[in-house]
Design a protein around this motif. Sequence first.
Motif, PDB file in Angstrom:
ATOM      1  N   ASP A  57      37.148  30.254  31.644  1.00 44.96           N
ATOM      2  CA  ASP A  57      37.616  31.534  31.105  1.00 44.96           C
ATOM      3  C   ASP A  57      36.627  32.120  30.098  1.00 44.96           C
ATOM      4  O   ASP A  57      36.699  33.317  29.786  1.00 44.96           O
ATOM      5  CB  ASP A  57      38.989  31.337  30.453  1.00 44.96           C
ATOM      6  CG  ASP A  57      39.678  32.648  30.136  1.00 44.96           C
ATOM      7  OD1 ASP A  57      39.785  33.492  31.042  1.00 44.96           O
ATOM      8  OD2 ASP A  57      40.094  32.841  28.969  1.00 44.96           O
ATOM      9  N   ARG A  58      35.710  31.301  29.577  1.00 43.02           N
ATOM     10  CA  ARG A  58      34.716  31.798  28.617  1.00 43.02           C
ATOM     11  C   ARG A  58      33.584  32.558  29.297  1.00 43.02           C
ATOM     12  O   ARG A  58      32.814  33.248  28.622  1.00 43.02           O
ATOM     13  CB  ARG A  58      34.127  30.639  27.801  1.00 43.02           C
ATOM     14  CG  ARG A  58      35.128  29.939  26.912  1.00 43.02           C
ATOM     15  CD  ARG A  58      34.441  28.957  25.975  1.00 43.02           C
ATOM     16  NE  ARG A  58      33.558  29.631  25.028  1.00 43.02           N
ATOM     17  CZ  ARG A  58      32.256  29.462  24.963  1.00 43.02           C
ATOM     18  NH1 ARG A  58      31.643  28.629  25.802  1.00 43.02           N
ATOM     19  NH2 ARG A  58      31.533  30.100  24.067  1.00 43.02           N
ATOM     20  N   ARG A  87      34.006  31.648  38.632  1.00 40.01           N
ATOM     21  CA  ARG A  87      35.170  32.488  38.943  1.00 40.01           C
ATOM     22  C   ARG A  87      36.102  31.768  39.921  1.00 40.01           C
ATOM     23  O   ARG A  87      37.337  31.853  39.814  1.00 40.01           O
ATOM     24  CB  ARG A  87      34.719  33.826  39.530  1.00 40.01           C
ATOM     25  CG  ARG A  87      35.880  34.791  39.771  1.00 40.01           C
ATOM     26  CD  ARG A  87      35.383  36.117  40.315  1.00 40.01           C
ATOM     27  NE  ARG A  87      34.621  36.855  39.344  1.00 40.01           N
ATOM     28  CZ  ARG A  87      35.134  37.645  38.405  1.00 40.01           C
ATOM     29  NH1 ARG A  87      36.457  37.750  38.291  1.00 40.01           N
ATOM     30  NH2 ARG A  87      34.367  38.299  37.571  1.00 40.01           N
ATOM     31  N   ALA A  96      38.077  29.413  37.962  1.00 36.97           N
ATOM     32  CA  ALA A  96      39.057  30.144  37.158  1.00 36.97           C
ATOM     33  C   ALA A  96      40.250  30.609  37.986  1.00 36.97           C
ATOM     34  O   ALA A  96      41.359  30.755  37.450  1.00 36.97           O
ATOM     35  CB  ALA A  96      38.379  31.342  36.488  1.00 36.97           C
TER      36      ALA A  96
END
Length: 446
Positions: free
Chosen positions: A41-42, A66, A69
């Motif tokens: 998420d960072r 991604r 994520a």
Amino acid sequence: MPQTNRENGVSPARLAPAEVQANFSDLHPAYDEHEALVAADRCYFCHDAPCMTACPTSIDIPLFIRQIATGTPEAAAKTILNQNILGGMCARVCPTETLCEEVCVREIAEGKPVEIGRLQRYATDTLMAKGVHPFVRAPETGKQIAVVGAGPAGLACAHRLAMLGHNVVVFEARAKGGGLNEFGIAAYKSTNDFAQKELDWLLAIGGIDIRYDQALGQSITLDGLQSDFDAVFLGMGLTAVNALRLEGEDKDNVSAAVDFIADLRQADDLAALPVGRRVVVIGGGMTAIDAGVQAKLLGAEDVTIVYRRGQEAMAASKFEQDLARQKGVRLICNATPVGIEGNGSLSAVTLAYTETRDGKLETLDETFTLPADQLFKAIGQKLGETPDLLALDGGKIAVDDAQKTNLAKVWAGGDCASGGDDLTVTAVAEGRDAAMDIHATLTGAS
């Protein structure tokens, strides 16, 4: 608290087995699912991401992060492995702090990059744990290619060729595959026999036959391979160790750091490995750091790494240098060995201070002595004997941009070839790219 074995000289069992086991636990423990999602998420998912440009294998890093994520780590793994089939090992040993993570926008803005290496490990480990091989072979071409060396370059080349439908025979000089991944990196960087597990997983694509105890110039010859195969890839690494060229270099307990590291990687019981109380390592690269840190983790009381130039010139990354200090290893820069002392066995190393003047390293008259009962040489490796007609460049096999040598039907890559950095990830890229050029040459594909 177990007592340290204080015996002088090189001795086993300096620490209790439980303490050694703790010392050699995973340097970067694996993420669990929640940790991976938080780390992913960072990522800013940058357009024209600098991390992707910095990766020698050009992995689409924003895409695979991604995919993590969004809860699809298996898809992330395939994104990684499409570019780097040894992505699991590279996630463990690649100096990400000087490659992808160094140029991460988070690193530049906040001094804390997205932990790309650990995310890569999470994705590849998740896929491998399912026992799934994400690629299938193309229809067989009828072509047969010889690969010399079952290290990172050779394995990457063999896998890509097999995936493209060719049959590959890998000739490996040792009795075990993996190359530097198996024999040449610190044991705390690759735990639980991961190198062999990754090798077995890679071979699941089919079409690859590894023949062990087959050394070039002994069991096999380049002429013979050129005659018997449609193409040859040389990826045998560097097999000879540079010498200090000092009197006394043949004393007991003076040895190559790469041999010490290989012994560690193959040992069933690390606590039983002999190590000195006072250890000196000569060199400034990753091998020197790996040898020095592991000597300390085995119970050596005093470990010193000596490098002939300034600290800023060390090939080992700042992360590795800091790791050595954290483990209690002393770094001495601008010094070079000039004498190896001892009657039969090593007792001390005499060193002279050095200075760089007008870009040239000079050895000064002022000397000092370090007591030592074990000395490791980590001043680089070189190519072993090669066929006379094979052109060399700077002591390595000369190759063009497609990894082709001067000889017909012969390509080369990895540490034995000129051009790239001596890194696992670079070797993988060169093996993969050579395979693509071999395929294009044999099939006429563009």
